[in-house]
Design a protein around this motif. Structure first.
Motif, PDB file in Angstrom:
ATOM      1  N   GLY A 401       0.796  -1.222   0.000  1.00  0.00           N
ATOM      2  CA  GLY A 401       0.000   0.000   0.000  1.00  0.00           C
ATOM      3  C   GLY A 401       0.824   1.266   0.000  1.00  0.00           C
ATOM      4  N   GLY A 402       0.150   2.395   0.062  1.00  0.00           N
ATOM      5  CA  GLY A 402       0.822   3.677   0.217  1.00  0.00           C
ATOM      6  C   GLY A 402       1.550   4.153  -1.026  1.00  0.00           C
ATOM      7  N   GLU A 403       2.023   5.352  -0.986  1.00  0.00           N
ATOM      8  CA  GLU A 403       2.715   5.964  -2.112  1.00  0.00           C
ATOM      9  C   GLU A 403       4.142   5.448  -2.222  1.00  0.00           C
ATOM     10  OE1 GLU A 403       3.901  10.459  -3.681  1.00  0.00           O
ATOM     11  OE2 GLU A 403       2.750  10.158  -1.842  1.00  0.00           O
ATOM     12  N   SER A 404       4.592   5.195  -3.464  1.00  0.00           N
ATOM     13  CA  SER A 404       5.951   4.713  -3.698  1.00  0.00           C
ATOM     14  C   SER A 404       6.960   5.788  -3.315  1.00  0.00           C
ATOM     15  CB  SER A 404       6.132   4.339  -5.164  1.00  0.00           C
ATOM     16  OG  SER A 404       7.426   3.864  -5.398  1.00  0.00           O
ATOM     17  N   LYS A 405       7.856   5.465  -2.411  1.00  0.00           N
ATOM     18  CA  LYS A 405       8.844   6.424  -1.939  1.00  0.00           C
ATOM     19  C   LYS A 405      10.015   5.680  -1.311  1.00  0.00           C
ATOM     20  CE  LYS A 405       6.411   6.867   2.473  1.00  0.00           C
ATOM     21  NZ  LYS A 405       5.723   7.791   3.403  1.00  0.00           N
ATOM     22  N   ALA A 406      11.080   6.427  -1.055  1.00  0.00           N
ATOM     23  CA  ALA A 406      12.242   5.838  -0.387  1.00  0.00           C
ATOM     24  C   ALA A 406      11.848   5.442   1.034  1.00  0.00           C
ATOM     25  CB  ALA A 406      13.391   6.828  -0.367  1.00  0.00           C
ATOM     26  N   LEU A 407      12.278   4.281   1.438  1.00  0.00           N
ATOM     27  CA  LEU A 407      11.901   3.754   2.755  1.00  0.00           C
ATOM     28  C   LEU A 407      12.806   4.342   3.840  1.00  0.00           C
ATOM     29  CD1 LEU A 407       9.939   1.667   4.030  1.00  0.00           C
ATOM     30  CD2 LEU A 407      11.767  -0.014   3.806  1.00  0.00           C
ATOM     31  N   SER A 408      12.196   4.810   4.917  1.00  0.00           N
ATOM     32  CA  SER A 408      12.966   5.353   6.045  1.00  0.00           C
ATOM     33  C   SER A 408      13.820   4.257   6.661  1.00  0.00           C
ATOM     34  CB  SER A 408      12.015   5.922   7.095  1.00  0.00           C
ATOM     35  OG  SER A 408      12.729   6.270   8.260  1.00  0.00           O
ATOM     36  N   ARG A 409      15.044   4.628   7.053  1.00  0.00           N
ATOM     37  CA  ARG A 409      15.984   3.645   7.590  1.00  0.00           C
ATOM     38  C   ARG A 409      16.145   3.736   9.104  1.00  0.00           C
ATOM     39  NH1 ARG A 409      21.034   4.168   4.352  1.00  0.00           N
ATOM     40  NH2 ARG A 409      19.626   4.694   2.667  1.00  0.00           N
ATOM     41  N   ASN A 410      15.220   4.422   9.759  1.00  0.00           N
ATOM     42  CA  ASN A 410      15.339   4.625  11.207  1.00  0.00           C
ATOM     43  C   ASN A 410      15.378   3.322  12.006  1.00  0.00           C
ATOM     44  OD1 ASN A 410      15.339   7.369  10.817  1.00  0.00           O
ATOM     45  ND2 ASN A 410      13.129   7.603  11.139  1.00  0.00           N
ATOM     46  N   LEU A 411      14.641   2.319  11.537  1.00  0.00           N
ATOM     47  CA  LEU A 411      14.551   1.052  12.283  1.00  0.00           C
ATOM     48  C   LEU A 411      15.485  -0.024  11.730  1.00  0.00           C
ATOM     49  CD1 LEU A 411      10.644   0.843  12.646  1.00  0.00           C
ATOM     50  CD2 LEU A 411      12.301   1.728  14.308  1.00  0.00           C
ATOM     51  N   TRP A 412      16.254   0.286  10.712  1.00  0.00           N
ATOM     52  CA  TRP A 412      17.054  -0.734  10.041  1.00  0.00           C
ATOM     53  C   TRP A 412      18.201  -1.248  10.918  1.00  0.00           C
ATOM     54  CZ3 TRP A 412      18.130   1.098   4.321  1.00  0.00           C
ATOM     55  CH2 TRP A 412      16.906   1.302   3.678  1.00  0.00           C
ATOM     56  N   LYS A 413      18.494  -2.529  10.703  1.00  0.00           N
ATOM     57  CA  LYS A 413      19.683  -3.148  11.282  1.00  0.00           C
ATOM     58  C   LYS A 413      20.300  -4.045  10.216  1.00  0.00           C
ATOM     59  CE  LYS A 413      17.906  -3.252  16.026  1.00  0.00           C
ATOM     60  NZ  LYS A 413      17.530  -4.119  17.178  1.00  0.00           N
ATOM     61  N   ALA A 414      21.606  -4.190  10.271  1.00  0.00           N
ATOM     62  CA  ALA A 414      22.288  -5.009   9.252  1.00  0.00           C
ATOM     63  C   ALA A 414      23.343  -5.887   9.900  1.00  0.00           C
ATOM     64  CB  ALA A 414      22.926  -4.119   8.196  1.00  0.00           C
ATOM     65  N   LYS A 415      23.555  -7.051   9.310  1.00  0.00           N
ATOM     66  CA  LYS A 415      24.644  -7.928   9.725  1.00  0.00           C
ATOM     67  C   LYS A 415      25.123  -8.696   8.506  1.00  0.00           C
ATOM     68  CE  LYS A 415      21.646 -11.720  11.322  1.00  0.00           C
ATOM     69  NZ  LYS A 415      21.287 -12.573  12.475  1.00  0.00           N
ATOM     70  N   ALA A 416      26.345  -9.210   8.584  1.00  0.00           N
ATOM     71  CA  ALA A 416      26.932  -9.923   7.452  1.00  0.00           C
ATOM     72  C   ALA A 416      27.643 -11.172   7.941  1.00  0.00           C
ATOM     73  CB  ALA A 416      27.904  -9.018   6.705  1.00  0.00           C
ATOM     74  N   SER A 417      27.772 -12.138   7.052  1.00  0.00           N
ATOM     75  CA  SER A 417      28.448 -13.388   7.411  1.00  0.00           C
ATOM     76  C   SER A 417      29.943 -13.182   7.578  1.00  0.00           C
ATOM     77  CB  SER A 417      28.178 -14.457   6.347  1.00  0.00           C
ATOM     78  OG  SER A 417      28.700 -14.043   5.086  1.00  0.00           O
ATOM     79  N   ARG A 418      30.474 -12.119   6.970  1.00  0.00           N
ATOM     80  CA  ARG A 418      31.894 -11.806   7.092  1.00  0.00           C
ATOM     81  C   ARG A 418      32.108 -10.348   6.719  1.00  0.00           C
ATOM     82  NH1 ARG A 418      35.207 -14.956   2.533  1.00  0.00           N
ATOM     83  NH2 ARG A 418      36.706 -13.305   2.982  1.00  0.00           N
ATOM     84  N   SER A 419      33.173  -9.757   7.251  1.00  0.00           N
ATOM     85  CA  SER A 419      33.490  -8.361   6.954  1.00  0.00           C
ATOM     86  C   SER A 419      35.003  -8.185   6.906  1.00  0.00           C
ATOM     87  CB  SER A 419      32.910  -7.423   8.017  1.00  0.00           C
ATOM     88  OG  SER A 419      31.500  -7.524   8.071  1.00  0.00           O
ATOM     89  N   ALA A 420      35.462  -7.277   6.059  1.00  0.00           N
ATOM     90  CA  ALA A 420      36.900  -6.994   5.953  1.00  0.00           C
ATOM     91  C   ALA A 420      37.262  -5.821   6.843  1.00  0.00           C
ATOM     92  CB  ALA A 420      37.259  -6.669   4.504  1.00  0.00           C
ATOM     93  N   HIS A 421      38.323  -6.007   7.628  1.00  0.00           N
ATOM     94  CA  HIS A 421      38.853  -4.922   8.460  1.00  0.00           C
ATOM     95  C   HIS A 421      37.739  -4.317   9.328  1.00  0.00           C
ATOM     96  CE1 HIS A 421      42.254  -5.552   5.914  1.00  0.00           C
ATOM     97  NE2 HIS A 421      41.616  -5.121   4.847  1.00  0.00           N
TER      98      HIS A 421
END
Length: 558
Positions: A401-421
Motif C-alpha cells: 500500500g501507500g505511495e511509492s517512496k524511499a523507505l525510512s531507515r530509522n529502524l534498520w539493522k544489518a549484519k553480514a556473514s563476514r566483513s573486511a577490516h
C-alpha cells in the motif's frame, strides 16, 4: 653485438644507486629506447661473421680454460668477464661442431662457475639428448636447471626415461617440461607417477594429466580424489578440466554421486542432457547438486530442454529451476518475447512451477504483470487460473500500500556473514556514501542481511557501490523472511556484470532481506556503500487494483 644492441644493467639494486643521477639517466634512457620514444643510432658496432665468431670463441675458451694465460687466475674480475663473454659466445657461435667441442671442455672443468657450466650443458643437450642423464646427475643445481630452460628441445622420450630414480625436485621439473612440450606420448609414464611416495610428485602428475590425459585416466584420478588433502584437491581439479572425460564422469556418477560436483564445474553444454536423471532423482541431495550443475551448463542453447525440466520439476526444485531458466535464457530476450515465453510456460506448468512463473513475471514487469493476468482472465481455458494469479499478485501489492517512496531507515539493522577490516555491515546503512561494508577477498557465499524493522511492501532495492565501482556482487541471490529465520527464495537474482550499483525489483512484502553472493571476483571485494529501498505505491492505482481483484474474487486484504 651481432645483429643489434643489448641493454642490460645490474645497477640500482639499492636506494643509494637510484639516488645517483647518472645511474637513473642510464636506466631511463634504455627504457625510453626500448619503448621507441628515444631515437638513437643502433647500428651494430661489432658484426661478428662466422669465421670471426669461431676464432673469438676459441680465444675466449683459451682465456678461461688455460690457467697459464695471463690474468686467468690472478685477476678474478678479468676471469669473470671472460667467462661471461665465453657463455655469450657459446650461444652465438654458428659452427655447432666447434661450439659443442668447447662446451664439452667447459663442462668437464670444475674450476669454472656453475653458470658457465650450465650454459655448456645447454649447448651439449641441444645436440645430444643422451647427455641428459649426465646433466641431471651433476651436483650443481644450476647445471641441472640447464636441462629445463625455455627453448631447449629435448625429445619427450628422453625426458620420460630420465624420470626413473630421480629426486622429487627433478621429477617435478621433468613433468613440467613434458607438459610444456605437450608430450601426450608420455601420458602412461606420467600416470605411473601418481603412485609415487612423494606427494609433490603425485600432485605434479595430476596437474600434468589435467592437460595431457584423457578418459583412460578418469577412474585413477577419481580414486586419488577420494584420498582428500592436497592430492585429492589436485586430482579433483584435474577431473574438472581433463579433455574428453565428461561422459565417463557422468557414467561413474551413477554410483559415485560426489562426482556430480565435478561434472558441474566442467559445465559442458554438449552433455547437458546427462543431467536429467540426476535432476529427477528420488534423492533430494542428489537433485540439489544436479541443479547446481545445470546452472553452470545452462545457456540460451539449452532453453528448450531446461524449460521442459522446469515444467516437470519437483516442487522443491521449482524455484531453483525457474531462476536458472530466467538467468540463462529468458532474461536476455526482449521484453515482448520474454513475456510471451513466460506466459507459454505458465500455461504448461502446475503447482510450484506455475507459482514460480507468476513470481518471475511480477519481478520482471512489476505492476504491468497485473495487466497480463487481467488480459488472460478473458481466456476460456486459462481465465480462472489467470484471475487467481492476479489476486495473488494483487494481495502482495495491497499489503504494501501507500505511495511509492524511499523507505525510512530509522529502524534498520544489518549484519553480514563476514566483513573486511573495520567495514562492518552497519556502515552500509549509515547514510554516509563514503563508508561501506565489504566482504574481503574470496567471498563466494558471503551474505548481507537487512532487518527493515517492520514488514512493508518492497518495490525495489539498490545496492549502491559507486565509490567502489568494481565491487558489485559476482552474481547474487535475494531471499526474504518475515521472522529472520525461515527464508523464501531466491526471489530475485543478478549476474556478475553489474557496475557501480545493483538493483533488484522485488514487488513483495517482507521485513528481512538477505543477499548472498553466488561467486567471487579474483582480487576484488564485494562492497555496499549504501542500501536504498523504494516501498509502497500510488494510492489511486492501488484502489484500481483492489477493485479489479475484488471482481476476480479476492477478499479484502488488510
Amino acid at each position: 653485438y651481432g645483429k643489434g644492441r643489448v641493454f642490460y644493467t645490474s645497477f640500482a639494486h639499492d636506494r643509494r644507486a637510484w639516488e645517483a643521477n647518472d645511474t637513473r639517466e642510464h636506466i631511463f634512457a634504455g627504457l625510453a629506447y626500448t619503448l621507441g620514444t628515444l631515437k638513437a643510432d643502433d647500428t651494430p658496432s661489432v658484426v661478428i661473421e662466422k669465421k670471426e665468431n669461431v676464432s673469438s670463441l676459441e680465444k675466449l675458451a683459451s682465456e678461461v680454460l688455460d690457467p697459464k694465460k695471463a690474468g686467468a687466475v690472478s685477476d678474478w674480475r678479468y676471469r669473470q668477464e671472460c667467462e661471461f663473454r665465453l657463455a655469450a659466445a657459446l650461444f652465438e657461435c654458428k659452427d655447432k661442431k666447434v661450439a659443442l667441442d668447447v662446451a664439452k671442455r667447459v663442462f668437464a672443468r670444475r674450476d669454472v662457475t656453475e653458470s658457465l657450466r650450465g650454459v655448456a650443458a645447454r649447448v651439449i643437450l641441444s645436440s645430444d639428448a643422451t647427455f641428459l642423464n649426465t646433466v641431471l646427475d651433476d651436483s650443481s643445481a644450476k647445471v641441472r636447471q640447464a636441462a629445463f630452460g625455455y627453448g631447449l628441445n629435448i625429445p619427450p622420450k628422453a625426458l620420460a626415461e630420465a624420470l626413473d630414480g630421480r629426486p622429487s625436485e627433478i621429477k617435478c621439473a621433468i613433468i613440467a617440461k613434458l607438459v610444456e612440450n605437450k608430450a601426450k606420448c608420455c601420458v602412461k609414464k606420467i600416470a605411473s607417477l601418481t603412485s609415487d611416495g612423494d606427494d609433490t610428485v603425485v600432485i605434479a602428475a595430476c596437474n600434468a594429466l589435467a592437460r595431457l590425459g584423457g578418459v583412460e585416466n578418469v577412474e585413477m584420478l577419481n580414486d586419488l580424489r577420494k584420498r582428500g588433502g592436497n592430492i585429492g584437491k589436485a586430482a579433483e581439479e584435474a577431473l574438472e578440466i581433463i579433455p574428453g572425460a565428461g561422459e565417463k564422469i557422468f557414467d561413474l556418477a551413477k554410483e559415485d554421486k560426489s562426482l556430480l560436483a565435478v561434472a558441474g564445474k566442467r559445465a559442458e553444454v554438449k552433455l547437458f542432457g546427462r543431467w536429467k536423471e540426476f535432476a529427477f532423482s528420488s534423492d533430494k541431495a542428489v537433485r540439489k547438486v544436479a541443479w547446481r550443475g545445470i546452472r553452470n551448463a545452462s545457456s540460451p542453447l539449452t532453453q528448450e530442454t531446461l524449460t521442459q525440466w522446469f515444467i516437470a520439476a519437483n516442487d522443491e526444485e521449482a524455484s531453483t529451476a525457474g531462476n536458472i531458466l530466467w538467468q540463462s535464457a529468458l532474461k536476455s530476450l526482449d521484453e515482448n518475447d520474454r513475456e510471451k515465453a513466460l506466459v507459454d510456460i505458465w500455461k504448461k506448468s502446475k503447482g510450484a512451477s506455475r507459482k514460480k512463473v507468476e513470481e518471475l513475471l511480477l519481478r520482471d514487469k512489476g505492476l504491468k504483470a497485473l495487466d497480463v493476468w487481467e488480459c488472460l482472465a478473458k481466456d476460456a481455458t486459462f481465465g480462472e487460473d489467470a484471475k487467481k494469479a492476479y489476486c495473488e499478485a494483487a494481495s502482495q501489492i495491497i499489503k504494501g500500500g501507500g505511495e511509492s517512496k524511499a523507505l525510512s531507515r530509522n529502524l534498520w539493522k544489518a549484519k553480514a556473514s563476514r566483513s573486511a577490516h573495520n567495514d562492518n555491515a552497519m556502515k552500509a546503512i549509515d547514510g554516509d556514501i563514503r563508508t561501506r561494508w565489504s566482504s574481503g577477498f574470496n567471498a563466494k557465499g558471503a551474505s548481507f542481511e537487512l532487518d527493515l524493522g517492520e514488514s512493508c511492501f518492497v518495490n525495489e532495492v539498490t545496492l549502491n557501490t559507486e565509490k567502489s565501482a568494481n565491487d558489485t556482487p559476482a552474481g547474487c541471490e535475494v531471499f526474504v523472511s518475515d521472522d529472520g529465520k525461515n527464508w523464501e527464495g531466491p526471489v530475485a537474482t543478478c549476474d556478475d556484470k553489474t557496475k557501480k550499483s545493483t538493483t533488484f525489483s522485488l514487488m513483495l512484502a517482507a521485513r528481512y532481506l538477505k543477499f548472498v553472493q553466488v561467486s567471487a571476483r579474483k582480487g576484488l571485494y564485494w562492497s555496499i556503500h549504501e542500501v536504498e529501498i523504494k516501498a509502497g505505491m500510488d494510492i489511486k492505482k492501488l484502489e484500481e487494483i483492489k477493485k479489479t481483484a475484488a471482481a476476480f474474487g479476492l477478499k479484502e486484504v488488510k
